[in-house]
Design a protein around this motif. Structure first.
Motif, PDB file in Angstrom:
ATOM      1  N   PHE A  13       0.866  -1.180   0.000  1.00 22.48           N
ATOM      2  CA  PHE A  13       0.000   0.000   0.000  1.00 22.48           C
ATOM      3  C   PHE A  13       0.897   1.223   0.000  1.00 22.48           C
ATOM      4  CE2 PHE A  13      -2.398  -3.381   1.982  1.00 22.48           C
ATOM      5  CZ  PHE A  13      -3.631  -3.279   1.354  1.00 22.48           C
ATOM      6  N   ASP A  40      -1.712  -3.460  -4.073  1.00 20.56           N
ATOM      7  CA  ASP A  40      -3.101  -3.024  -3.923  1.00 20.56           C
ATOM      8  C   ASP A  40      -3.349  -1.961  -4.987  1.00 20.56           C
ATOM      9  OD1 ASP A  40      -5.589  -2.830  -2.041  1.00 20.56           O
ATOM     10  OD2 ASP A  40      -4.995  -0.746  -2.406  1.00 20.56           O
ATOM     11  N   CYS A  97      -5.797   0.818  -5.742  1.00 22.96           N
ATOM     12  CA  CYS A  97      -6.925   1.653  -5.343  1.00 22.96           C
ATOM     13  C   CYS A  97      -6.458   3.093  -5.343  1.00 22.96           C
ATOM     14  CB  CYS A  97      -7.457   1.246  -3.977  1.00 22.96           C
ATOM     15  SG  CYS A  97      -9.109   1.927  -3.660  1.00 22.96           S
ATOM     16  N   CYS A 107     -12.263   6.265  -3.515  1.00 23.17           N
ATOM     17  CA  CYS A 107     -11.521   5.234  -4.253  1.00 23.17           C
ATOM     18  C   CYS A 107     -11.642   5.394  -5.763  1.00 23.17           C
ATOM     19  CB  CYS A 107     -12.008   3.852  -3.825  1.00 23.17           C
ATOM     20  SG  CYS A 107     -11.782   3.543  -2.072  1.00 23.17           S
ATOM     21  N   SER A 130      -9.010  -2.925  -5.545  1.00 28.86           N
ATOM     22  CA  SER A 130      -9.836  -2.955  -4.337  1.00 28.86           C
ATOM     23  C   SER A 130     -10.856  -1.840  -4.298  1.00 28.86           C
ATOM     24  CB  SER A 130      -8.944  -2.912  -3.087  1.00 28.86           C
ATOM     25  OG  SER A 130      -8.309  -1.663  -2.958  1.00 28.86           O
ATOM     26  N   LYS A 159     -15.914  -6.942  -1.123  1.00 29.31           N
ATOM     27  CA  LYS A 159     -15.343  -6.038  -0.119  1.00 29.31           C
ATOM     28  C   LYS A 159     -16.475  -5.241   0.493  1.00 29.31           C
ATOM     29  CE  LYS A 159     -11.997  -2.329   0.420  1.00 29.31           C
ATOM     30  NZ  LYS A 159     -10.979  -1.511  -0.263  1.00 29.31           N
ATOM     31  N   PHE A 162     -14.366  -2.193  10.302  1.00 26.37           N
ATOM     32  CA  PHE A 162     -13.102  -2.818  10.694  1.00 26.37           C
ATOM     33  C   PHE A 162     -11.895  -2.291   9.909  1.00 26.37           C
ATOM     34  CE2 PHE A 162     -16.249  -5.709  12.380  1.00 26.37           C
ATOM     35  CZ  PHE A 162     -15.725  -6.038  13.612  1.00 26.37           C
ATOM     36  N   PHE A 212      -6.643   0.933   9.421  1.00 28.51           N
ATOM     37  CA  PHE A 212      -5.984   1.053   8.103  1.00 28.51           C
ATOM     38  C   PHE A 212      -6.032   2.491   7.607  1.00 28.51           C
ATOM     39  CE2 PHE A 212      -6.204   1.390   3.520  1.00 28.51           C
ATOM     40  CZ  PHE A 212      -5.252   0.502   3.051  1.00 28.51           C
ATOM     41  N   ARG A 252     -18.002   5.051   2.050  1.00 23.87           N
ATOM     42  CA  ARG A 252     -17.791   4.263   0.836  1.00 23.87           C
ATOM     43  C   ARG A 252     -18.982   3.351   0.512  1.00 23.87           C
ATOM     44  NH1 ARG A 252     -12.662   5.897   0.639  1.00 23.87           N
ATOM     45  NH2 ARG A 252     -11.035   5.200   2.083  1.00 23.87           N
ATOM     46  N   GLN A 289     -18.639   0.101  -1.854  1.00 24.53           N
ATOM     47  CA  GLN A 289     -18.373  -1.138  -1.111  1.00 24.53           C
ATOM     48  C   GLN A 289     -19.706  -1.776  -0.705  1.00 24.53           C
ATOM     49  OE1 GLN A 289     -15.703   0.065   2.058  1.00 24.53           O
ATOM     50  NE2 GLN A 289     -13.977   0.288   0.644  1.00 24.53           N
ATOM     51  N   LYS A 295     -13.352  -9.756   2.052  1.00 22.09           N
ATOM     52  CA  LYS A 295     -12.769  -8.837   3.025  1.00 22.09           C
ATOM     53  C   LYS A 295     -13.851  -8.059   3.716  1.00 22.09           C
ATOM     54  CE  LYS A 295      -9.981  -4.721   2.884  1.00 22.09           C
ATOM     55  NZ  LYS A 295      -9.318  -3.769   2.038  1.00 22.09           N
ATOM     56  N   TYR A 322      -8.995 -11.433   3.553  1.00 18.77           N
ATOM     57  CA  TYR A 322      -8.188 -10.362   4.147  1.00 18.77           C
ATOM     58  C   TYR A 322      -8.649 -10.155   5.587  1.00 18.77           C
ATOM     59  CZ  TYR A 322      -5.282  -6.095   3.921  1.00 18.77           C
ATOM     60  OH  TYR A 322      -4.310  -5.135   4.092  1.00 18.77           O
ATOM     61  N   SER A 372      -7.292  -4.612   9.280  1.00 17.78           N
ATOM     62  CA  SER A 372      -6.644  -3.869  10.354  1.00 17.78           C
ATOM     63  C   SER A 372      -7.430  -3.933  11.672  1.00 17.78           C
ATOM     64  CB  SER A 372      -6.454  -2.419   9.925  1.00 17.78           C
ATOM     65  OG  SER A 372      -7.684  -1.840   9.524  1.00 17.78           O
ATOM     66  N   TYR A 408      -1.909  -8.912   9.028  1.00 20.11           N
ATOM     67  CA  TYR A 408      -0.807  -8.182   9.666  1.00 20.11           C
ATOM     68  C   TYR A 408      -0.089  -9.065  10.683  1.00 20.11           C
ATOM     69  CZ  TYR A 408      -3.343  -4.534   7.332  1.00 20.11           C
ATOM     70  OH  TYR A 408      -3.975  -3.806   6.355  1.00 20.11           O
TER      71      TYR A 408
END
Ligand code: PBG
Length: 324
Positions: free
Chosen positions: A79, A118, A120, A130, A166, A196, A201, A205, A218, A222, A249, A272, A275, A314
């Protein structure tokens, strides 16, 4: 109760028996490590809401990636956090963009490492959406496809093995496949963030990638967390458009969706673990409320059991070491 009496516990009687009949095994090979890259030298800036994670300059990224490779991790996802943002997201497809420079350096040092970019625009746009924003703040789907095509080619030319769109724009996989093939990049893979969700959550990120939308949210691109049938539609469209692999995700709150997507198609399916999922485990562990190693391996194992062929997390480095 049936006679002779059913005794499933017989299969759990010893470690050797349990090992023998275990249905799911998590391996370092299942894990993808996400990295945040920014311009500069000698930069390793901690991300507050993601303890143990950093924004790296390219030189520091090489050190961190070396550690991941040594732990047996086969792939990383990049990223970028550019110096300057603008309304056209030009940092996303610049030849010397931050992800492009990172990919060149990584492939030079670790030719066998799978480098995923990634794809985006939220980190690159001044408004934080995005894609290309219209004056009323809505995102222009088809104008964004042109940017996605350009960015994919630029990432492939920098050495990325896989591009991972993404942005949840309709038709993005087809547009990217066409552009890659047109540029002689038939071998570049597409890992589509097919499913996505508009998820809370992603909070940490957005601090890590400095990418929250300046206004609105979004939800117009999304997916609605309430929907799962729609996930199968998104997955089928991305396969039809030429995706090599799909992603669901976030992971833990959507294991039902992951299992359904896995059953609905034949391509590899990734999950995914985002974060916020990482932050929850870290926060509880820091309080002494959870055993981090056990809870994390259980969480990652459950994602694999639900059907993930591989997992972006992560926790990849720590998990790979725990599993060694
Ligand atoms: C960019 C993008 C996001 C994440 C991955 N790619 C954030 C978002 O959609 O706001 C989230 C990853 C994470 O939370 O770990 N669109």
């Amino acid at each position: 109760m049936a006679f002779p009496q059913e005794r499933p516990r017989r299969l759990r009687a010893s470690p050797a028996l349990r090992n023998l009949v275990r249905e799911t095994v998590l391996r370092p090979d299942d894990l993808v490590m996400p990295f945040f890259v920014r311009p500069g030298r000698g930069v390793k800036r901690p991300i507050k809401s993601m303890p143990g994670q950093f924004q790296f300059s390219v030189d520091e990224l090489l050190k961190a990636a070396g550690t991941a490779v040594a732990a047996g991790i086969p792939a990383v996802i990049l990223f970028g956090i550019p110096d300057k943002k603008d309304s056209q997201a030009s940092g996303a497809f610049a030849r010397d963009g931050v992800v492009q420079r990172a990919a060149r350096a990584l492939k030079g040092r670790f030719p066998d490492l799978v480098v995923i970019a990634d794809l985006c625009f939220c980190e690159y746009t001044s408004h934080g959406h995005c894609g290309v924003a219209r004056p009323d703040g809505s995102v222009d789907n088809d104008a964004t496809l042109e940017l996605a095509a350009r960015t994919a080619v630029s990432q492939a030319e920098a050495g990325c093995d896989v591009v991972a769109p993404s942005g949840m724009m309709d038709g993005q996989v087809a547009a990217i496949r066409k552009a890659l093939d047109g540029a002689g990049r038939e071998q570049t893979l597409i890992l589509a963030y097919a499913v996505k969700y508009a998820s809370a959550f992603y909070g940490p990120f957005r601090e890590a990638a400095e990418s929250p939308p300046k206004s609105g949210d979004r939800s117009a691109y999304q997916m609605d967390p309430a929907n799962s049938r729609e996930a199968l539609r998104e997955a089928a469209l991305d396969v039809a458009e030429g995706a090599d692999m799909l992603m669901v995700k976030p992971a833990l709150p959507y294991l039902d969706v992951l299992a359904a997507v896995r059953r609905s198609c034949l391509v590899p399916v990734a999950a995914y673990c985002v974060s916020g999922e990482y932050a929850m485990l870290k926060a509880a562990a820091a309080q002494g409320w959870l055993d981090e190693k056990k809870a994390t391996l259980e969480a990652l194992g459950s994602i694999k059991r639900a059907g993930a062929d591989f997992i972006l997390t992560y926790h990849a480095l720590e998990a790979a070491r725990w599993l060694a």
